[in-house]
Design a protein around this motif. Structure first.
Motif, PDB file in Angstrom:
ATOM      1  N   ALA A 123     -10.466 -19.439  -0.418  1.00 49.82           N
ATOM      2  CA  ALA A 123     -11.370 -18.854   0.351  1.00 49.82           C
ATOM      3  C   ALA A 123     -11.294 -19.197   1.861  1.00 49.82           C
ATOM      4  CB  ALA A 123     -12.625 -19.163   0.169  1.00 49.82           C
ATOM      5  N   GLY A 124     -11.055 -18.141   2.767  1.00 51.41           N
ATOM      6  CA  GLY A 124     -10.697 -18.512   4.090  1.00 51.41           C
ATOM      7  C   GLY A 124     -10.544 -17.209   4.779  1.00 51.41           C
ATOM      8  N   ASN A 125      -9.994 -17.770   6.164  1.00 47.86           N
ATOM      9  CA  ASN A 125      -9.665 -16.403   7.265  1.00 47.86           C
ATOM     10  C   ASN A 125      -8.284 -16.225   7.207  1.00 47.86           C
ATOM     11  OD1 ASN A 125      -8.926 -15.497  10.203  1.00 47.86           O
ATOM     12  ND2 ASN A 125     -11.412 -15.188   9.845  1.00 47.86           N
ATOM     13  N   TYR A 126      -7.785 -15.147   6.707  1.00 42.74           N
ATOM     14  CA  TYR A 126      -6.513 -14.939   6.434  1.00 42.74           C
ATOM     15  C   TYR A 126      -5.968 -13.528   7.186  1.00 42.74           C
ATOM     16  CZ  TYR A 126      -6.288 -18.960   3.378  1.00 42.74           C
ATOM     17  OH  TYR A 126      -6.382 -19.929   2.646  1.00 42.74           O
ATOM     18  N   ARG A 127      -4.618 -13.082   7.486  1.00 40.96           N
ATOM     19  CA  ARG A 127      -4.326 -12.005   7.722  1.00 40.96           C
ATOM     20  C   ARG A 127      -4.438 -11.043   6.755  1.00 40.96           C
ATOM     21  NH1 ARG A 127       1.147 -10.085   8.869  1.00 40.96           N
ATOM     22  NH2 ARG A 127       2.023 -12.175   8.113  1.00 40.96           N
ATOM     23  N   THR A 128      -5.101  -9.720   6.779  1.00 40.76           N
ATOM     24  CA  THR A 128      -5.377  -8.884   5.955  1.00 40.76           C
ATOM     25  C   THR A 128      -5.189  -7.608   6.235  1.00 40.76           C
ATOM     26  OG1 THR A 128      -7.392 -10.366   5.287  1.00 40.76           O
ATOM     27  CG2 THR A 128      -7.502  -8.158   4.315  1.00 40.76           C
ATOM     28  N   THR A 129      -4.549  -6.960   5.062  1.00 40.73           N
ATOM     29  CA  THR A 129      -3.956  -5.440   5.146  1.00 40.73           C
ATOM     30  C   THR A 129      -5.001  -4.481   5.388  1.00 40.73           C
ATOM     31  OG1 THR A 129      -3.689  -4.895   3.148  1.00 40.73           O
ATOM     32  CG2 THR A 129      -2.048  -6.208   3.749  1.00 40.73           C
ATOM     33  N   PRO A 130      -5.041  -3.369   5.887  1.00 40.75           N
ATOM     34  CA  PRO A 130      -5.847  -2.363   5.661  1.00 40.75           C
ATOM     35  C   PRO A 130      -6.234  -2.037   4.377  1.00 40.75           C
ATOM     36  CG  PRO A 130      -4.448  -1.787   7.398  1.00 40.75           C
ATOM     37  CD  PRO A 130      -3.687  -2.835   6.623  1.00 40.75           C
ATOM     38  N   GLN A 131      -7.337  -1.312   4.059  1.00 40.02           N
ATOM     39  CA  GLN A 131      -7.553  -0.749   2.616  1.00 40.02           C
ATOM     40  C   GLN A 131      -6.717   0.372   2.183  1.00 40.02           C
ATOM     41  OE1 GLN A 131     -11.653  -0.280   1.863  1.00 40.02           O
ATOM     42  NE2 GLN A 131     -12.177  -2.665   2.253  1.00 40.02           N
ATOM     43  N   ASN A 158      13.205   2.696   0.472  1.00 43.71           N
ATOM     44  CA  ASN A 158      13.728   2.787   1.767  1.00 43.71           C
ATOM     45  C   ASN A 158      12.453   3.100   2.687  1.00 43.71           C
ATOM     46  OD1 ASN A 158      16.396   2.506   1.058  1.00 43.71           O
ATOM     47  ND2 ASN A 158      16.504   4.553   0.307  1.00 43.71           N
ATOM     48  N   HIS A 159      11.386   2.952   2.343  1.00 43.88           N
ATOM     49  CA  HIS A 159      10.288   3.483   3.373  1.00 43.88           C
ATOM     50  C   HIS A 159      10.035   2.138   4.173  1.00 43.88           C
ATOM     51  CE1 HIS A 159       6.622   5.363   4.226  1.00 43.88           C
ATOM     52  NE2 HIS A 159       6.075   4.043   4.374  1.00 43.88           N
ATOM     53  N   LYS A 160       9.704   2.374   5.501  1.00 45.56           N
ATOM     54  CA  LYS A 160       9.427   1.151   6.245  1.00 45.56           C
ATOM     55  C   LYS A 160       7.886   0.809   6.308  1.00 45.56           C
ATOM     56  CE  LYS A 160      13.674   0.820   7.529  1.00 45.56           C
ATOM     57  NZ  LYS A 160      14.402  -0.250   7.105  1.00 45.56           N
ATOM     58  N   PHE A 161       7.665  -0.454   6.128  1.00 46.70           N
ATOM     59  CA  PHE A 161       6.153  -0.785   6.169  1.00 46.70           C
ATOM     60  C   PHE A 161       5.843  -1.528   7.542  1.00 46.70           C
ATOM     61  CE2 PHE A 161       7.290   0.217   1.927  1.00 46.70           C
ATOM     62  CZ  PHE A 161       6.069   0.777   1.500  1.00 46.70           C
ATOM     63  N   ASN A 162       6.710  -1.628   8.504  1.00 48.00           N
ATOM     64  CA  ASN A 162       6.728  -2.562   9.400  1.00 48.00           C
ATOM     65  C   ASN A 162       5.348  -2.455  10.324  1.00 48.00           C
ATOM     66  OD1 ASN A 162       9.267  -2.811   9.073  1.00 48.00           O
ATOM     67  ND2 ASN A 162      10.013  -1.714  10.760  1.00 48.00           N
ATOM     68  N   ASP A 163       4.511  -1.281  10.128  1.00 42.40           N
ATOM     69  CA  ASP A 163       3.375  -1.158  10.943  1.00 42.40           C
ATOM     70  C   ASP A 163       2.243  -1.907  10.366  1.00 42.40           C
ATOM     71  OD1 ASP A 163       3.429   0.731   8.687  1.00 42.40           O
ATOM     72  OD2 ASP A 163       1.843   2.085   9.623  1.00 42.40           O
ATOM     73  N   ILE A 164       2.392  -2.238   9.230  1.00 47.00           N
ATOM     74  CA  ILE A 164       1.335  -2.903   8.513  1.00 47.00           C
ATOM     75  C   ILE A 164       1.215  -4.441   8.963  1.00 47.00           C
ATOM     76  CG2 ILE A 164       0.723  -3.859   5.943  1.00 47.00           C
ATOM     77  CD1 ILE A 164       2.026  -1.508   4.791  1.00 47.00           C
ATOM     78  N   GLN A 165       2.292  -4.723   9.412  1.00 50.92           N
ATOM     79  CA  GLN A 165       2.098  -6.306  10.096  1.00 50.92           C
ATOM     80  C   GLN A 165       1.335  -6.193  11.305  1.00 50.92           C
ATOM     81  OE1 GLN A 165       3.342  -9.606   9.241  1.00 50.92           O
ATOM     82  NE2 GLN A 165       5.398  -8.989   9.134  1.00 50.92           N
ATOM     83  N   GLU A 166       1.414  -5.067  12.039  1.00 47.46           N
ATOM     84  CA  GLU A 166       0.723  -5.028  13.276  1.00 47.46           C
ATOM     85  C   GLU A 166      -0.765  -4.487  12.825  1.00 47.46           C
ATOM     86  OE1 GLU A 166       2.535  -2.132  15.620  1.00 47.46           O
ATOM     87  OE2 GLU A 166       4.367  -3.381  15.924  1.00 47.46           O
ATOM     88  N   ARG A 167      -1.093  -3.792  11.740  1.00 51.65           N
ATOM     89  CA  ARG A 167      -2.333  -3.265  11.370  1.00 51.65           C
ATOM     90  C   ARG A 167      -3.160  -4.511  10.558  1.00 51.65           C
ATOM     91  NH1 ARG A 167      -1.221   2.034   8.348  1.00 51.65           N
ATOM     92  NH2 ARG A 167      -3.355   2.025   8.315  1.00 51.65           N
ATOM     93  N   SER A 168      -2.568  -5.576  10.259  1.00 53.18           N
ATOM     94  CA  SER A 168      -3.224  -6.601   9.453  1.00 53.18           C
ATOM     95  C   SER A 168      -3.956  -7.407  10.280  1.00 53.18           C
ATOM     96  CB  SER A 168      -2.245  -7.381   8.473  1.00 53.18           C
ATOM     97  OG  SER A 168      -1.482  -6.471   7.545  1.00 53.18           O
ATOM     98  N   VAL A 208      -0.299 -13.350   3.598  1.00 57.76           N
ATOM     99  CA  VAL A 208      -0.873 -12.009   3.892  1.00 57.76           C
ATOM    100  C   VAL A 208      -1.844 -12.118   2.583  1.00 57.76           C
ATOM    101  CG1 VAL A 208      -0.528  -9.576   3.880  1.00 57.76           C
ATOM    102  CG2 VAL A 208       1.078 -11.296   5.111  1.00 57.76           C
ATOM    103  N   VAL A 209      -2.982 -11.142   2.961  1.00 58.78           N
ATOM    104  CA  VAL A 209      -3.848 -10.680   1.769  1.00 58.78           C
ATOM    105  C   VAL A 209      -4.059  -9.032   1.677  1.00 58.78           C
ATOM    106  CG1 VAL A 209      -6.423 -10.977   1.150  1.00 58.78           C
ATOM    107  CG2 VAL A 209      -5.111 -13.098   1.865  1.00 58.78           C
ATOM    108  N   LEU A 210      -4.000  -8.685   0.589  1.00 57.47           N
ATOM    109  CA  LEU A 210      -3.915  -7.484   0.208  1.00 57.47           C
ATOM    110  C   LEU A 210      -5.357  -7.042   0.086  1.00 57.47           C
ATOM    111  CD1 LEU A 210      -1.122  -6.619  -2.057  1.00 57.47           C
ATOM    112  CD2 LEU A 210      -0.950  -7.083   0.413  1.00 57.47           C
ATOM    113  N   SER A 211      -6.036  -5.904   0.961  1.00 56.02           N
ATOM    114  CA  SER A 211      -7.235  -5.468   0.680  1.00 56.02           C
ATOM    115  C   SER A 211      -7.427  -4.439  -0.428  1.00 56.02           C
ATOM    116  CB  SER A 211      -7.611  -4.631   2.159  1.00 56.02           C
ATOM    117  OG  SER A 211      -7.982  -5.563   3.182  1.00 56.02           O
ATOM    118  N   GLN A 212      -8.479  -4.047  -0.683  1.00 58.92           N
ATOM    119  CA  GLN A 212      -8.511  -3.268  -2.065  1.00 58.92           C
ATOM    120  C   GLN A 212      -7.913  -1.817  -1.911  1.00 58.92           C
ATOM    121  OE1 GLN A 212     -12.606  -3.063  -3.341  1.00 58.92           O
ATOM    122  NE2 GLN A 212     -12.527  -1.073  -4.323  1.00 58.92           N
ATOM    123  N   GLY A 213      -7.398  -1.303  -2.735  1.00 56.83           N
ATOM    124  CA  GLY A 213      -6.536  -0.145  -2.689  1.00 56.83           C
ATOM    125  C   GLY A 213      -5.421  -0.522  -2.331  1.00 56.83           C
TER     126      GLY A 213
END
Length: 346
Positions: A123-131, A158-168, A208-213
């Motif tokens: 439990a804590g404060n972690y960088r978390t992705t969008p849902q 081959n898909h790029k997920f670079n924007d997830i870093q900034e949106r987390s 990195v923590v994954l949000s629901q969905g």
């Protein structure tokens, strides 16, 4: 440290002193990874044997569950679990629960822990992705190398997920399962190994923590579960070897969300010096991983209910997967017995 003698084997068992258990299955004499994990005084190492495991197996700081010792556990699974199969690890989980485990850690006998090996707080404060992003490639959040985890949908490699870093963004979350990455020869599919097989050393980045969905395959190679989610440890036993922990992880994620927890990933804390593999046999074993990632996720998400317990959701998920011919009725029998076995511990 307490020494126990059982069935002619000496087990240097510190289970009375810790509630953190590490479970490994092995058919080899004690490997470097086993020897290193056994040194950790704040954890109890359990090695689950099989018919191919040396019968005189023993190591300081380790509880060894030979096939004979497995038969003495208070478990209905013993007679039905296949031999020479990764699913016998389920008996290691049951043993740990019987010994009072509050954290159970999965790893393998070729994953050597780094000096700073540990898991973050649950439990804590972690960088978390969008849902609701669907599948993401978590490896891209820890390296620029073109690499993907075993079980990741092939149409997305081959898909790029670079924007997830900034949106987390930082958020207060409860993590129910942590997956630590592995340097050197990380957990990738046979296609990666046949085409590239480039070693990978992940960057030292924050968890990195994954949000629901938002989901990603996770494995059994460096993974920690809290007690509230112990039912989700079940490894399916009538699917292919390279699919068992991947299927487990895909089933687990919607149930983790329903229980109010999240799945998190950490930097690499082990180095994998992989045991010998036949890549074409690995590919054959991974075909279900390639064919069913979306179908499994959809079926499980549709079957899970927030009002159900973790155990009830697990049963409902497997029942739905049986109807879809992803698992068999033999698997359903084992799931039922598993849930009966662990009812008093989870």
């Amino acid at each position: 440290m307490q020494t126990q003698t059982n069935l002619g084997l000496v087990n240097h068992d510190r289970s009375t002193k810790t509630q953190n258990f590490i479970i490994i299955t092995s058919i080899y004499p004690p490997t470097k990874a086993v020897r290193d994990f056994a040194k950790r005084e704040d954890h109890q190492l359990v090695v689950v044997g099989d018919r191919k495991t040396p019968q005189d197996w023993q190591w300081e700081g380790t509880s060894f569950l030979s096939v004979d010792r497995q038969s003495e556990l208070d478990s209905q699974l013993f007679e039905l679990l296949p031999y020479n199969h990764y699913g016998r690890k389920n008996l290691g989980y049951i043993y740990a629960m019987q010994q009072g485990a509050k954290i159970i850690i999965d790893t393998d006998d070729d994953n050597i822990p780094k000096q700073d090996w540990h898991f973050p707080s649950f439990a804590g404060n972690y960088r978390t992705t969008p849902q609701d992003l669907g599948y993401i490639n978590i490896y891209q959040l820890f390296t620029e190398q073109h690499i993907w985890p075993r079980g990741f949908p092939l149409d997305l490699i081959n898909h790029k997920f670079n924007d997830i870093q900034e949106r987390s963004l930082p958020a207060e979350v409860k993590v129910g399962v942590w997956q630590g990455l592995a340097d050197g020869d990380p957990d990738v599919d046979a296609i990666y190994r046949l085409v590239s097989n480039t070693p990978c050393f992940f960057e030292d980045r924050q968890p990195v923590v994954l949000s629901q969905g938002t989901l990603c395959p996770f494995n059994s190679q460096n993974t920690a579960f809290i007690k509230e989610l112990f039912p989700l440890l079940y490894l399916p036993c009538f699917v292919t070897f390279r699919y068992t922990d991947i299927l487990r992880g895909l089933i687990a994620q919607p149930i983790i969300w329903a229980a109010g927890y999240s799945l998190g990933f950490t930097k690499a804390t082990v180095v994998q010096e992989r045991n010998p593999h036949d890549y074409m046999k690995d590919f054959e074993s991974e075909i279900p991983c390639f064919m069913h990632p979306y179908k499994v996720a959809e079926i499980v998400q549709d079957s899970v209910r927030d009002s159900y317990s973790v155990s009830d959701n697990l049963y409902q998920a497997y029942s739905a997967l049986e109807k879809a011919n992803i698992v068999t009725d033999r698997e359903m029998k084992l799931v039922s017995l598993w849930l009966e076995d662990i009812q008093q511990y989870s």
